[in-house]
Design a protein around this motif. Structure first.
Motif, PDB file in Angstrom:
ATOM      1  N   ALA A 171       0.831  -1.211   0.000  1.00  0.00           N
ATOM      2  CA  ALA A 171       0.000   0.000   0.000  1.00  0.00           C
ATOM      3  C   ALA A 171       0.863   1.257   0.000  1.00  0.00           C
ATOM      4  O   ALA A 171       0.508   2.269  -0.626  1.00  0.00           O
ATOM      5  N   TYR A 172       2.019   1.198   0.679  1.00  0.00           N
ATOM      6  CA  TYR A 172       2.907   2.354   0.675  1.00  0.00           C
ATOM      7  C   TYR A 172       3.412   2.624  -0.742  1.00  0.00           C
ATOM      8  O   TYR A 172       3.497   3.778  -1.181  1.00  0.00           O
ATOM      9  N   VAL A 173       3.757   1.544  -1.428  1.00  0.00           N
ATOM     10  CA  VAL A 173       4.280   1.687  -2.798  1.00  0.00           C
ATOM     11  C   VAL A 173       3.194   2.186  -3.743  1.00  0.00           C
ATOM     12  O   VAL A 173       3.439   3.058  -4.583  1.00  0.00           O
ATOM     13  N   PHE A 174       1.987   1.657  -3.604  1.00  0.00           N
ATOM     14  CA  PHE A 174       0.893   2.102  -4.461  1.00  0.00           C
ATOM     15  C   PHE A 174       0.583   3.585  -4.215  1.00  0.00           C
ATOM     16  O   PHE A 174       0.276   4.327  -5.151  1.00  0.00           O
ATOM     17  N   HIS A 175       0.689   4.010  -2.946  1.00  0.00           N
ATOM     18  CA  HIS A 175       0.460   5.425  -2.658  1.00  0.00           C
ATOM     19  C   HIS A 175       1.569   6.286  -3.242  1.00  0.00           C
ATOM     20  O   HIS A 175       1.316   7.425  -3.662  1.00  0.00           O
ATOM     21  N   LEU A 176       2.789   5.747  -3.290  1.00  0.00           N
ATOM     22  CA  LEU A 176       3.880   6.470  -3.947  1.00  0.00           C
ATOM     23  C   LEU A 176       3.547   6.733  -5.409  1.00  0.00           C
ATOM     24  O   LEU A 176       3.775   7.840  -5.926  1.00  0.00           O
ATOM     25  N   VAL A 177       2.978   5.732  -6.072  1.00  0.00           N
ATOM     26  CA  VAL A 177       2.566   5.924  -7.467  1.00  0.00           C
ATOM     27  C   VAL A 177       1.511   7.022  -7.562  1.00  0.00           C
ATOM     28  O   VAL A 177       1.568   7.893  -8.444  1.00  0.00           O
ATOM     29  N   GLU A 178       0.547   6.989  -6.654  1.00  0.00           N
ATOM     30  CA  GLU A 178      -0.483   8.036  -6.640  1.00  0.00           C
ATOM     31  C   GLU A 178       0.139   9.422  -6.461  1.00  0.00           C
ATOM     32  O   GLU A 178      -0.231  10.379  -7.151  1.00  0.00           O
ATOM     33  N   ALA A 179       1.092   9.513  -5.528  1.00  0.00           N
ATOM     34  CA  ALA A 179       1.712  10.805  -5.243  1.00  0.00           C
ATOM     35  C   ALA A 179       2.550  11.296  -6.419  1.00  0.00           C
ATOM     36  O   ALA A 179       2.525  12.484  -6.776  1.00  0.00           O
ATOM     37  N   MET A 180       3.308  10.408  -7.037  1.00  0.00           N
ATOM     38  CA  MET A 180       4.118  10.783  -8.201  1.00  0.00           C
ATOM     39  C   MET A 180       3.224  11.217  -9.360  1.00  0.00           C
ATOM     40  O   MET A 180       3.516  12.190 -10.063  1.00  0.00           O
ATOM     41  N   SER A 181       2.137  10.483  -9.562  1.00  0.00           N
ATOM     42  CA  SER A 181       1.209  10.821 -10.634  1.00  0.00           C
ATOM     43  C   SER A 181       0.586  12.194 -10.399  1.00  0.00           C
ATOM     44  O   SER A 181       0.498  13.024 -11.324  1.00  0.00           O
ATOM     45  N   GLU A 182       0.179  12.453  -9.189  1.00  0.00           N
ATOM     46  CA  GLU A 182      -0.416  13.746  -8.856  1.00  0.00           C
ATOM     47  C   GLU A 182       0.591  14.875  -9.045  1.00  0.00           C
ATOM     48  O   GLU A 182       0.239  15.961  -9.544  1.00  0.00           O
ATOM     49  N   ALA A 183       1.836  14.625  -8.667  1.00  0.00           N
ATOM     50  CA  ALA A 183       2.878  15.638  -8.858  1.00  0.00           C
ATOM     51  C   ALA A 183       3.075  15.943 -10.346  1.00  0.00           C
ATOM     52  O   ALA A 183       3.261  17.104 -10.737  1.00  0.00           O
ATOM     53  N   GLY A 184       3.033  14.905 -11.165  1.00  0.00           N
ATOM     54  CA  GLY A 184       3.164  15.107 -12.607  1.00  0.00           C
ATOM     55  C   GLY A 184       2.018  15.916 -13.174  1.00  0.00           C
ATOM     56  O   GLY A 184       2.210  16.789 -14.028  1.00  0.00           O
ATOM     57  N   LYS A 185       0.808  15.650 -12.691  1.00  0.00           N
ATOM     58  CA  LYS A 185      -0.358  16.412 -13.153  1.00  0.00           C
ATOM     59  C   LYS A 185      -0.246  17.880 -12.758  1.00  0.00           C
ATOM     60  O   LYS A 185      -0.608  18.774 -13.538  1.00  0.00           O
ATOM     61  N   ARG A 186       0.287  18.144 -11.574  1.00  0.00           N
ATOM     62  CA  ARG A 186       0.441  19.525 -11.134  1.00  0.00           C
ATOM     63  C   ARG A 186       1.462  20.284 -11.979  1.00  0.00           C
ATOM     64  O   ARG A 186       1.379  21.507 -12.130  1.00  0.00           O
ATOM     65  N   LEU A 187       2.402  19.543 -12.536  1.00  0.00           N
ATOM     66  CA  LEU A 187       3.373  20.175 -13.439  1.00  0.00           C
ATOM     67  C   LEU A 187       2.767  20.490 -14.798  1.00  0.00           C
ATOM     68  O   LEU A 187       3.304  21.317 -15.535  1.00  0.00           O
ATOM     69  N   GLY A 188       1.674  19.802 -15.136  1.00  0.00           N
ATOM     70  CA  GLY A 188       1.024  20.051 -16.413  1.00  0.00           C
ATOM     71  C   GLY A 188       0.887  18.840 -17.314  1.00  0.00           C
ATOM     72  O   GLY A 188       0.431  18.970 -18.452  1.00  0.00           O
ATOM     73  N   LEU A 189       1.277  17.668 -16.835  1.00  0.00           N
ATOM     74  CA  LEU A 189       1.108  16.456 -17.632  1.00  0.00           C
ATOM     75  C   LEU A 189      -0.361  16.026 -17.645  1.00  0.00           C
ATOM     76  O   LEU A 189      -1.085  16.232 -16.666  1.00  0.00           O
ATOM     77  N   ALA A 190      -0.786  15.451 -18.758  1.00  0.00           N
ATOM     78  CA  ALA A 190      -2.142  14.886 -18.830  1.00  0.00           C
ATOM     79  C   ALA A 190      -2.265  13.765 -17.798  1.00  0.00           C
ATOM     80  O   ALA A 190      -1.295  13.035 -17.543  1.00  0.00           O
ATOM     81  N   PRO A 191      -3.440  13.616 -17.163  1.00  0.00           N
ATOM     82  CA  PRO A 191      -3.594  12.605 -16.105  1.00  0.00           C
ATOM     83  C   PRO A 191      -3.178  11.200 -16.533  1.00  0.00           C
ATOM     84  O   PRO A 191      -2.501  10.499 -15.780  1.00  0.00           O
ATOM     85  N   GLU A 192      -3.577  10.790 -17.742  1.00  0.00           N
ATOM     86  CA  GLU A 192      -3.250   9.441 -18.198  1.00  0.00           C
ATOM     87  C   GLU A 192      -1.745   9.267 -18.370  1.00  0.00           C
ATOM     88  O   GLU A 192      -1.179   8.217 -18.044  1.00  0.00           O
ATOM     89  N   LEU A 193      -1.085  10.314 -18.871  1.00  0.00           N
ATOM     90  CA  LEU A 193       0.355  10.248 -19.070  1.00  0.00           C
ATOM     91  C   LEU A 193       1.091  10.230 -17.734  1.00  0.00           C
ATOM     92  O   LEU A 193       2.031   9.452 -17.539  1.00  0.00           O
ATOM     93  N   ALA A 194       0.660  11.071 -16.814  1.00  0.00           N
ATOM     94  CA  ALA A 194       1.293  11.106 -15.491  1.00  0.00           C
ATOM     95  C   ALA A 194       1.162   9.765 -14.787  1.00  0.00           C
ATOM     96  O   ALA A 194       2.120   9.265 -14.184  1.00  0.00           O
TER      97      ALA A 194
END
Length: 273
Positions: free
Chosen positions: A181-204
């Motif tokens: 669960a910690y690792v899966f949350h890391l993926v969620e956090a990295m994806s969210e960080a990418g979206k905040r930078l401007g990446l499309a959600p699917e790409l992030a």
């Protein structure tokens, strides 16, 4: 000791953890006629698995079945209500194998007998794909043949490690049991960080998911320590170093992870009463 259709592995509960381990065993070629499942309300995908492998499934405790291994994969809060009904499934040669966090060996001995061989294990959900990590603690009553059987079952779905004390099971729960669960949350956090930078959600999401799973595979295959692999990615003054100055600055991530794992271990102890 081997499982047979006369002394099968009896799985009580085919939920997320029990189901993941059962799916892993079927993929690894465990004989379906040596498995009996007891679950009054399994998920649809589990019923499909039972049917695909012709696994003997019961909604209630079957009569005339004595387990070689009686595996308890039910929630700790259900244990008190369920345990008394299971005594007919075990004799003094049956191994009680529990994957329930918090339920102590003493509680199983109260139910099945003081001389009953008991093993507490903490697996994790990657067992479903043969990449689980499981820690186990066994009572002195376990014979070497029984110990070998338990090791064989759990090694067939990933890494299996014996621990020296029952207390360490709670520590393993906090690190490896809850760890996916910690690792899966890391993926969620990295994806969210990418979206905040401007990446499309699917790409992030794809970048984060692929990076974490790929890094995990590299760690799995490489003989190098995680610290060495981290340093291999980190060029002085580069982008990775800039990110790590945040994650490793003032031990930020290490302290946060220590706090989280300690909280999980404390909760495991609380569940034991």
């Amino acid at each position: 000791m081997k499982l047979t259709n006369e002394r099968p592995l009896v799985l009580i509960g085919a939920g997320k953890m029990g189901g993941a381990m059962l799916a892993g065993w079927m993929k690894q070629g465990v004989a379906a006629d040596c498995v009996v499942v007891v679950d009054p309300n399994p998920l649809t995908e589990m019923v499909d698995l039972f049917r695909a492998h012709s696994i003997n499934w019961h909604k209630t405790v079957p009569e005339g079945v004595v387990a070689g291994v009686l595996m308890l994969a039910i929630k700790p809060q259900m244990m008190e209500a369920v345990l008394p009904a299971l005594t007919s499934l075990a004799d003094d040669r049956s191994v009680i194998l529990s994957v329930a966090a918090g339920t102590t060996i003493a509680r199983f001995k109260d139910n099945f007998g003081a001389d009953q061989p008991v093993v507490r294990v903490i697996p994790n959900t990657p067992s479903q794909v043969g990449r689980g990590v499981t820690a186990g603690y066994a009572t002195a009553e376990l014979t070497q043949d029984q110990r070998d059987l338990v090791s064989s079952l759990l090694e067939s779905i990933g890494v299996f490690l014996w621990v020296d004390t029952e207390e360490q099971i709670d520590f393993a729960t906090a690190v490896s049991g809850s760890g996916p669960a910690y690792v899966f949350h890391l993926v969620e956090a990295m994806s969210e960080a990418g979206k905040r930078l401007g990446l499309a959600p699917e790409l992030a999401e794809a970048l984060a998911r692929g990076t974490v799973s790929g890094a995990g595979e590299l760690l799995y295959q490489s003989p190098e320590d995680a610290a060495v692999l981290r340093k291999n990615v980190t060029s002085p003054g580069g982008t990775t170093a800039a990110a790590l100055s945040v994650l490793m600055g003032d031990d930020a991530l290490a302290d946060l992870m220590s706090e989280a794992v300690a909280k999980a271990a404390h909760r495991a102890t609380e569940l034991a009463g």
